[in-house]
Design an enzyme around this catalytic site. Structure first.
Site, short mmCIF file in Angstrom:
data_model
loop_
_atom_site.label_atom_id
_atom_site.label_comp_id
_atom_site.label_asym_id
_atom_site.label_seq_id
_atom_site.Cartn_x
_atom_site.Cartn_y
_atom_site.Cartn_z
N ASP A 158 0.86 -1.19 0.00
CA ASP A 158 0.00 0.00 0.00
C ASP A 158 0.89 1.23 0.00
OD1 ASP A 158 -3.19 0.33 0.62
OD2 ASP A 158 -2.08 2.10 1.29
N ASP A 200 3.81 2.92 -4.44
CA ASP A 200 2.88 3.78 -5.17
C ASP A 200 2.74 3.12 -6.53
OD1 ASP A 200 1.59 5.62 -6.72
OD2 ASP A 200 2.82 7.34 -6.11
N TYR A 239 -14.01 8.47 -12.63
CA TYR A 239 -13.86 7.17 -11.94
C TYR A 239 -14.45 6.06 -12.81
CZ TYR A 239 -14.49 3.57 -8.31
OH TYR A 239 -14.49 2.40 -7.59
N LYS A 263 -12.41 2.97 -14.49
CA LYS A 263 -12.72 1.57 -14.18
C LYS A 263 -13.12 0.79 -15.45
CE LYS A 263 -12.10 1.03 -9.65
NZ LYS A 263 -10.94 0.26 -9.17
#
Ligand SMILES: NC(=O)c1ccc[n+]([C@@H]2O[C@H](COP(=O)([O-])OP(=O)(O)OC[C@H]3O[C@@H](n4cnc5c(N)ncnc54)[C@H](O)[C@@H]3O)[C@@H](O)[C@H]2O)c1
Length: 262
Positions: free
Chosen positions: A52, A74, A167, A171
């Site tokens: 993470d 990252d 977003y 996706k």
């Protein structure tokens, strides 16, 4: 490459991921879908590199015991991603599975979306998926194959006014990248699929106001929000040998939200 004896083994009950090594991104603090996925993968017998950007992966990996190790990454930085897979190989000997859960939410909607927000969303979801998948393939292909699950969203199929258009677009791109990896690398024994969650009660969504919670939960045909475990178990199945002939698909895990006409 999956052999006939591997398939026979896959039908034994329990230990779905026994002996597998998984790199899982988006393993933040307890309660994220990534952290819950890491815990379920360990329960199913996998060893996990818990990665993470936040730093919270350290505590989460510690809570999972010796089968898990943390890594700060990252996923938008190629040198980080390359180092993440090198560290997994160094720590566990190889990589069989990538579950790319890391993501950031979009805030503004419609014409209010800013260039910064668009760049941040496409960077994490699209470039992050491209880089993690690229470097997963690099370590998996010479070893005979592996399995990848990318986290998409029910918002990749159709549009909801509450969800950022950037977003949704990012996706949708995750779905396309997943299919590309499946098609381009199937001959190398690599399977790639996506999980597309509907509204799910990961840690951050516990903060959603009660009215919105009711409305979003009610979108599902099942009339409730999903739990992170319900996402994680599908990822575990898709990356296990039980799904040995499944590749290039996007599985809605949304309680039937995306099945509705509206
Ligand atoms: N929770 C939902 O309702 C829902 C619905 C649809 C899709 N999803 C998707 O599922 C995934 C997990 O959702 P969640 O609710 O657990 O999200 P979350 O925001 O709680 O967790 C995402 C994790 O990704 C990490 N992350 C963000 N940018 C990163 C980067 N550049 N590199 C590495 N790590 C990074 C964050 O630190 C965080 O720990 C996301 O991809 C999200 O878009 C979630």
């Amino acid at each position: 490459m999956t052999t006939e004896s591997d398939v026979a083994y896959a039908h034994q009950p329990g230990g779905l991921l026994k002996g597998k090594v998984a790199v899982i991104t988006g393993v933040g603090a307890a309660g994220t879908i990534g952290a819950v996925t890491a815990a379920i993968f360990v329960q199913e017998g996998a060893r996990v590199l818990a990665a993470d950007i936040s730093g919270a992966q350290k505590e989460t990996a510690l809570s999972l015991g010796p089968a898990a190790a943390p890594f700060q990454v990252d996923i938008t930085r190629e040198e980080d991603v390359e180092a993440m897979f090198a560290h997994a190989v160094e720590t566990f000997g190889r990589v069989d599975i990538l579950v790319n859960v890391a993501g950031n939410p979009g805030g503004r909607r419609g014409p209010e979306v800013t260039v910064e927000e668009f760049e941040s969303l496409t960077s994490v979801h699209l470039l992050g998926t491209l880089l993690t998948n690229k470097h997963a393939v690099r370590v998996m292909a010479p070893a005979g194959g592996g399995a990848i699950v990318n986290f998409s969203s029910a918002a990749s199929f159709n549009i909801d006014e509450r969800i950022s258009m950037a977003y949704s677009a990012a996706k949708s791109g995750v779905n396309s990248l997943t299919k590309s990896v499946a098609v381009l690398h199937g001959a190398q024994g690599i399977r790639a699929n996506a999980v597309a969650p509907g509204f799910t009660l990961s840690k951050k969504n516990h903060r959603v106001p009660p009215e919105a919670m009711k409305e979003l939960g009610g979108k599902a045909a099942l009339g409730r929000p999903g739990q992170p475990e319900e996402q994680a178990h599908v990822a575990a199945f898709l990356t296990s040998d039980r799904a040995s002939f499944v590749t290039g698909v996007v599985v809605p895990v949304d309680g039937g939200w995306s099945a509705r006409l509206a």
